[in-house]
Motif scaffolding. Structure first.
Motif, short mmCIF file in Angstrom:
data_model
loop_
_atom_site.label_atom_id
_atom_site.label_comp_id
_atom_site.label_asym_id
_atom_site.label_seq_id
_atom_site.Cartn_x
_atom_site.Cartn_y
_atom_site.Cartn_z
N THR A 140 -69.03 20.60 46.72
CA THR A 140 -69.49 20.62 45.19
C THR A 140 -68.15 20.90 44.63
O THR A 140 -68.05 20.12 43.01
CB THR A 140 -69.65 22.80 44.92
N GLU B 232 -67.54 18.25 41.04
CA GLU B 232 -66.98 19.52 39.73
C GLU B 232 -65.75 17.41 39.35
O GLU B 232 -65.49 18.10 37.94
CB GLU B 232 -66.66 19.92 40.61
N LEU C 145 -71.67 20.25 36.01
CA LEU C 145 -72.26 20.24 36.28
C LEU C 145 -73.41 21.25 36.26
O LEU C 145 -73.08 23.26 36.51
CB LEU C 145 -71.95 21.11 38.17
#
Lengths: 140, 140, 140
Positions: A22, A26, A112
């Motif tokens: 993640t 990002e 996101l």
């Protein structure tokens, strides 16, 4: 319209692994300077997955147990992919189909656009060698 | 390039449910004024799916039976997700992975570019609480 | 932003089949004149899949065996979809959910941005009739 491309590299120590990517996604969104759009994150190898679920180790053990139940690694010769090519990763191709090759995620306000527990994972099913994930972003 | 964002909210009366959201997606496309592009529709929670199939109740009963066969709800302690966190929804995380988190659909001439029987469904596997689906549209 | 749309048609001689459509997708990308963007490739029917994996016949036999194990074609009356509508393709709807409806692929430098073995397949689970796949490209 703007676009941005970045590859992530993995070489897992174990045959199977789940890795939280993640933060790397990002970071790519920040680099892209795209505020509104879509980001595609996909495995570039056909024995690996990218998927979204919870960052919880018990759950990952459940996924491992479930995928082994669906398509056991051994015996290797249960798979015709093995018989024909002497490959030993027939199970990994099937596991990847169950969890999926890719995710597409919305970017809103430069971030996101995620629900409370969504995290992006790389799922490796035939590791211990160099493999790649592609991040492609389009938007404005 | 234009973009549009909308969230749908659900609070199902049962633990598991399939809800047809095609009309809500079409409404969002009209609101977006986008004629050509892509629409992403994804669950924002990790125990729910968005998928495309037929609006037929016998088939939905088959999906329910199939998913329960793959990842039974009970006993809860068969899942390590339960053991570690006292969660009771280990099955729901797996069911969502089988049906998938999201769909991406083409928009052509201002409409969902669909085959004859395609309908979009929200698949709830751990309901009876407020949950969201995200619609993100990009195009022109 | 540019966009492009194309449909592919199939009428398989067998109930189930896997067909490599990578060349047809590459052709559509050339026709689109799009250099950077995303291409969506989806089945327009709900008993068929589009997925990415290896062009290897042993592996395709493994996929067939796996999908039959998950959702056997016969007996037809194990599916409520059959009982309610006299359809005989309950298995095909489930097989399509496992392999998935669609893929989204990055286009970079006017080409499919692929890893070494990625190939795009149409997966037919209820064939011997005319069916379609949609290619939708957006980008610049």
């Amino acid at each position: 319209m703007k676009h941005y491309r970045k590859a992530l590299y993995f070489n897992t120590k174990t045959r199977r692994a789940f890795i939280n990517i993640t933060d790397a996604v990002e970071e790519a969104i920040v680099e892209s300077k795209i505020q509104e759009g879509l980001v595609l994150i996909n495995a570039m190898h056909i024995t690996a997955s990218v998927f979204i679920n919870d960052h919880e180790h018990g759950l990952h053990a459940d996924f491992e147990e479930f995928l082994e139940r669906m398509a056991p690694e051994k015996p290797h010769d249960q798979y015709k992919h093995n018989t024909g090519t002497l490959e030993d990763n027939g199970d990994a191709h099937i596991k990847r189909e169950i969890l999926g090759r890719e995710v597409v995620v919305a970017i809103s306000d430069g971030q996101l656009d995620f629900g409370p527990w969504e995290q992006i994972f790389y799922g490796e099913f035939d590791g211990m060698r160099k493999k790649r994930v592609l991040i492609k972003i389009i938007g404005m």
